[in-house]
Design a protein around this motif. Structure first.
Motif, PDB file in Angstrom:
ATOM      1  N   GLY A   1       0.855  -1.293  -0.111  1.00 57.56           N
ATOM      2  CA  GLY A   1      -0.508   0.172  -0.067  1.00 57.56           C
ATOM      3  C   GLY A   1       0.870   0.895   0.061  1.00 57.56           C
ATOM      4  O   GLY A   1       0.792   1.995  -0.560  1.00 57.56           O
TER       5      GLY A   1
ATOM      6  N   GLN B   1       2.305   1.933  -3.500  1.00 64.81           N
ATOM      7  CA  GLN B   1       1.442   2.305  -4.433  1.00 64.81           C
ATOM      8  C   GLN B   1       0.833   4.473  -3.692  1.00 64.81           C
ATOM      9  O   GLN B   1       0.840   5.243  -4.528  1.00 64.81           O
ATOM     10  CB  GLN B   1      -0.064   1.640  -4.351  1.00 64.81           C
ATOM     11  CG  GLN B   1      -0.652   1.838  -5.774  1.00 64.81           C
ATOM     12  CD  GLN B   1      -0.358   1.777  -6.703  1.00 64.81           C
ATOM     13  OE1 GLN B   1       0.513   2.628  -7.109  1.00 64.81           O
ATOM     14  NE2 GLN B   1      -0.847   0.548  -7.592  1.00 64.81           N
TER      15      GLN B   1
ATOM     16  N   THR C   1      -5.082  -1.000  -7.349  1.00 61.12           N
ATOM     17  CA  THR C   1      -5.049  -1.414  -6.415  1.00 61.12           C
ATOM     18  C   THR C   1      -5.180  -3.394  -6.878  1.00 61.12           C
ATOM     19  O   THR C   1      -5.814  -3.868  -5.988  1.00 61.12           O
ATOM     20  CB  THR C   1      -7.155  -1.272  -6.311  1.00 61.12           C
ATOM     21  OG1 THR C   1      -8.019  -1.535  -6.787  1.00 61.12           O
ATOM     22  CG2 THR C   1      -6.734   0.267  -5.168  1.00 61.12           C
TER      23      THR C   1
ATOM     24  N   SER D   1      -7.170  -1.162  -1.003  1.00 59.99           N
ATOM     25  CA  SER D   1      -7.758  -1.006  -2.140  1.00 59.99           C
ATOM     26  C   SER D   1      -8.454   0.602  -1.741  1.00 59.99           C
ATOM     27  O   SER D   1      -8.062   1.361  -2.629  1.00 59.99           O
ATOM     28  CB  SER D   1      -8.315  -1.661  -2.408  1.00 59.99           C
ATOM     29  OG  SER D   1      -7.739  -2.874  -2.931  1.00 59.99           O
TER      30      SER D   1
END
Length: 230
Positions: free
Chosen positions: A145, A148, A169, A177
């Motif tokens: 996470g 990202q 995601t 997500s």
């Protein structure tokens, strides 16, 4: 007139019996500030469309205008500059440089363009993305996470006109997500950007202003969801 305008876009690969028509005469207009989700089965042409919007691949025929610029009328060098300055890319696989810290990965597009980093904008991005405590960590020291989030920061570093997200995601659990989609919505609203996102997750798609469904290289549905603008 939309910030993105596509006219009679076609893309095919191969020849003769092996020819594949990935996109067939697609026309589309997307307005400034819209959040557009593109959905459809695997192999339908979603990623091909996204790559053509971002100047990553060239169409067989047709036009793509971004901010009024016919991007495929540009030279390769001009197109590379356009991609760096006008388009933010976010991928399912984070594509971070492993030897650079989170902050260095975020500022990489600016450094490649030999531009001075706007420290105020950088600080704002790092705070929005919740990376203040992790800014000096390498990618392998970050969770999926967090990686990202770094890739989102890199996409937004140049304050691009449009943000293109390809299954952003896809490698994350449901909690991460949701956080990533919420971050994207907050960021593009703050900077008045246009978000075009590919997803297989209909819960994510339902949050968009529009849902465009592609099948066999054709747009089969273009639905306004009725959501409030970002």
């Amino acid at each position: 007139m939309g910030i993105v305008r596509i006219e009679n876009l076609n893309k095919s690969y191969g020849k003769g019996n092996t020819k594949v028509e990935a996109l067939k005469d697609v026309s589309l207009t997307i307005n400034q500030g819209e959040f557009v989700a593109i959905v459809g089965p695997s192999g339908s042409g979603k990623s091909t469309l996204l790559h053509l919007l971002g100047g990553v691949d060239r169409p067989t025929s047709g036009k793509v205008y971004v901010d009024g610029i016919d991007i495929y009328n540009l030279s390769e060098k001009e197109l590379a500059i356009f991609r760096r300055r006008k388009v933010g890319f976010i991928f399912q696989f984070y594509n971070l440089v492993p030897v650079l810290t989170a902050e260095e990965n975020i500022t990489l597009p600016l450094l490649l363009d030999q531009k001075e980093v706007d420290k105020v904008h950088l600080e704002e991005l790092v705070n929005i993305l919740g990376l203040s405590e992790r800014r000096h960590h390498l990618p392998n020291e970050l969770s999926g996470g967090q990686q990202q989030r770094v890739s989102i920061g890199r996409a937004l570093a140049y304050n691009p006109s449009i943000v293109l997200a390809d299954e952003p995601t896809g490698n994350l659990d449901s909690k991460n997500s949701k956080e990533i989609i919420d971050l994207l919505k907050i960021s593009v609203k703050k900077y008045n950007q246009t978000l075009i996102l590919i997803t297989h997750d209909l819960n994510i798609a339902s949050q968009a202003d529009r849902i465009i469904t592609i099948e066999d290289g054709l747009i089969v549905q273009d639905e306004v969801t009725g959501n409030e603008k970002l």
